[in-house]
Design a protein around this motif. Structure first.
Motif, PDB file in Angstrom:
ATOM      1  N   LEU A 252       8.380   1.105  -7.264  1.00 44.76           N
ATOM      2  CA  LEU A 252       9.242   0.010  -6.861  1.00 44.76           C
ATOM      3  C   LEU A 252      10.230   0.490  -5.812  1.00 44.76           C
ATOM      4  O   LEU A 252      10.872   1.528  -5.986  1.00 44.76           O
ATOM      5  CB  LEU A 252      10.028  -0.504  -8.082  1.00 44.76           C
ATOM      6  CG  LEU A 252      10.989  -1.656  -7.844  1.00 44.76           C
ATOM      7  CD1 LEU A 252      10.225  -2.943  -7.546  1.00 44.76           C
ATOM      8  CD2 LEU A 252      11.893  -1.838  -9.054  1.00 44.76           C
TER       9      LEU A 252
ATOM     10  N   LEU B  77      13.662   0.194  -4.427  1.00 49.85           N
ATOM     11  CA  LEU B  77      14.938  -0.272  -4.986  1.00 49.85           C
ATOM     12  C   LEU B  77      16.076   0.301  -4.156  1.00 49.85           C
ATOM     13  O   LEU B  77      16.178   1.504  -3.975  1.00 49.85           O
ATOM     14  CB  LEU B  77      15.070   0.191  -6.444  1.00 49.85           C
ATOM     15  CG  LEU B  77      16.373  -0.081  -7.168  1.00 49.85           C
ATOM     16  CD1 LEU B  77      16.635  -1.572  -7.296  1.00 49.85           C
ATOM     17  CD2 LEU B  77      16.342   0.567  -8.554  1.00 49.85           C
TER      18      LEU B  77
ATOM     19  N   ALA C  18      15.491  -4.977  -5.410  1.00 48.85           N
ATOM     20  CA  ALA C  18      14.129  -4.461  -5.373  1.00 48.85           C
ATOM     21  C   ALA C  18      13.240  -5.478  -4.662  1.00 48.85           C
ATOM     22  O   ALA C  18      13.580  -6.657  -4.578  1.00 48.85           O
ATOM     23  CB  ALA C  18      13.626  -4.227  -6.797  1.00 48.85           C
TER      24      ALA C  18
ATOM     25  N   ALA D  61       9.238  -7.008  -4.358  1.00 48.23           N
ATOM     26  CA  ALA D  61       7.956  -7.086  -5.067  1.00 48.23           C
ATOM     27  C   ALA D  61       6.796  -6.587  -4.224  1.00 48.23           C
ATOM     28  O   ALA D  61       5.892  -5.936  -4.734  1.00 48.23           O
ATOM     29  CB  ALA D  61       7.694  -8.517  -5.528  1.00 48.23           C
TER      30      ALA D  61
ATOM     31  N   LYS E 216       6.523  -5.153 -11.281  1.00 49.90           N
ATOM     32  CA  LYS E 216       7.741  -4.775 -10.558  1.00 49.90           C
ATOM     33  C   LYS E 216       8.984  -5.118 -11.360  1.00 49.90           C
ATOM     34  O   LYS E 216       9.946  -4.340 -11.392  1.00 49.90           O
ATOM     35  CB  LYS E 216       7.780  -5.460  -9.184  1.00 49.90           C
ATOM     36  CG  LYS E 216       6.611  -5.138  -8.284  1.00 49.90           C
ATOM     37  CD  LYS E 216       6.496  -3.672  -7.961  1.00 49.90           C
ATOM     38  CE  LYS E 216       5.361  -3.410  -6.988  1.00 49.90           C
ATOM     39  NZ  LYS E 216       5.255  -2.009  -6.597  1.00 49.90           N
ATOM     40  N   LEU E 217       8.979  -6.255 -12.031  1.00 47.21           N
ATOM     41  CA  LEU E 217      10.126  -6.651 -12.848  1.00 47.21           C
ATOM     42  C   LEU E 217      10.323  -5.691 -14.008  1.00 47.21           C
ATOM     43  O   LEU E 217      11.451  -5.291 -14.308  1.00 47.21           O
ATOM     44  CB  LEU E 217       9.935  -8.090 -13.356  1.00 47.21           C
ATOM     45  CG  LEU E 217      11.048  -8.667 -14.217  1.00 47.21           C
ATOM     46  CD1 LEU E 217      12.406  -8.587 -13.544  1.00 47.21           C
ATOM     47  CD2 LEU E 217      10.712 -10.108 -14.596  1.00 47.21           C
TER      48      LEU E 217
ATOM     49  N   LEU F 189      11.879  -2.527 -12.738  1.00 43.69           N
ATOM     50  CA  LEU F 189      13.299  -2.758 -12.461  1.00 43.69           C
ATOM     51  C   LEU F 189      14.104  -2.769 -13.755  1.00 43.69           C
ATOM     52  O   LEU F 189      15.150  -2.109 -13.845  1.00 43.69           O
ATOM     53  CB  LEU F 189      13.486  -4.067 -11.693  1.00 43.69           C
ATOM     54  CG  LEU F 189      14.929  -4.475 -11.387  1.00 43.69           C
ATOM     55  CD1 LEU F 189      15.670  -3.404 -10.583  1.00 43.69           C
ATOM     56  CD2 LEU F 189      14.955  -5.813 -10.650  1.00 43.69           C
TER      57      LEU F 189
ATOM     58  N   LEU G  26      15.500 -13.372  -9.954  1.00 48.28           N
ATOM     59  CA  LEU G  26      14.356 -13.360  -9.052  1.00 48.28           C
ATOM     60  C   LEU G  26      14.590 -14.405  -7.977  1.00 48.28           C
ATOM     61  O   LEU G  26      15.066 -15.503  -8.272  1.00 48.28           O
ATOM     62  CB  LEU G  26      13.056 -13.706  -9.780  1.00 48.28           C
ATOM     63  CG  LEU G  26      12.294 -12.544 -10.419  1.00 48.28           C
ATOM     64  CD1 LEU G  26      13.079 -11.923 -11.542  1.00 48.28           C
ATOM     65  CD2 LEU G  26      10.938 -13.006 -10.885  1.00 48.28           C
TER      66      LEU G  26
ATOM     67  N   LEU H  13      15.197  -9.010  -8.050  1.00 50.50           N
ATOM     68  CA  LEU H  13      13.847  -8.775  -7.543  1.00 50.50           C
ATOM     69  C   LEU H  13      13.545  -9.844  -6.507  1.00 50.50           C
ATOM     70  O   LEU H  13      13.496 -11.034  -6.824  1.00 50.50           O
ATOM     71  CB  LEU H  13      12.812  -8.821  -8.671  1.00 50.50           C
ATOM     72  CG  LEU H  13      11.362  -8.557  -8.238  1.00 50.50           C
ATOM     73  CD1 LEU H  13      11.208  -7.146  -7.665  1.00 50.50           C
ATOM     74  CD2 LEU H  13      10.412  -8.761  -9.412  1.00 50.50           C
TER      75      LEU H  13
END
Length: 169
Positions: free
Chosen positions: A46, A48, A57, A59, A80-81, A84, A101, A158
């Protein structure tokens, strides 16, 4: 990278670089994230960015904007979530992180008037994570979200693509 692998150093801070010049020299990665993932042989990673109270971050990372919609899947956003969330809990010691998001489309799609990725993909991920006990909100229209300082209410954000996250950062 060698120093990181041998634990001679504890961390790495990167800065912008010219991918064009590096590519001319045989560096075949589109960015730091992909290079580091390959160097450490990890498939899940990821990008970040962190400064003060903002942790953003992305996606989809370093791909052309035209490929972003087809790349966004519930599996990708979920992966990805989760990375994070894990980072916020482990690296930043936030026990129950609040994560936002952003949507993909202008105005987060306006209920399908300007795209349906929010309804078909992003909302499904948010519902799944909330059902499993996480605090996830969105999808937010990125312009209003960052422009109104709404992001300050969250431990992490994200975003759906590279510039959407890097510009406000």
């Amino acid at each position: 990278v060698t120093d990181l692998k041998t634990e001679s150093i504890n961390g790495l801070v990167t800065a912008p670089l010219s991918k064009d010049i590096l590519n001319e020299q045989g560096f075949s990665f589109p960015g730091h994230t992909e290079y580091l993932a390959a160097s450490f042989q990890v498939s899940e990673n990821l990008m970040l960015m962190v400064k003060d109270r903002i942790r953003v971050a992305v996606a989809t990372g370093h791909i052309p904007i035209a490929k972003v919609p087809e790349s966004l899947t519930t599996a990708l956003i979920s992966e990805k979530l989760q990375i994070l969330i894990d980072s916020l809990q482990t690296d930043f010691r936030i026990k129950a992180p609040k994560v936002a998001l952003t949507g993909l489309n202008p105005h987060a799609g306006e209920n399908g008037l300007m795209g349906n990725e929010e309804q078909k993909i992003i909302n499904k991920v948010i519902h799944k994570f909330n059902f499993n006990g996480y605090f996830i909100k969105g999808p937010f229209p990125a312009d209003g979200f960052f422009g109104s300082d709404e992001y300050l209410k969250y431990d992490g954000i994200l975003t759906m693509y590279h510039d959407q996250g890097l510009i406000p950062f």
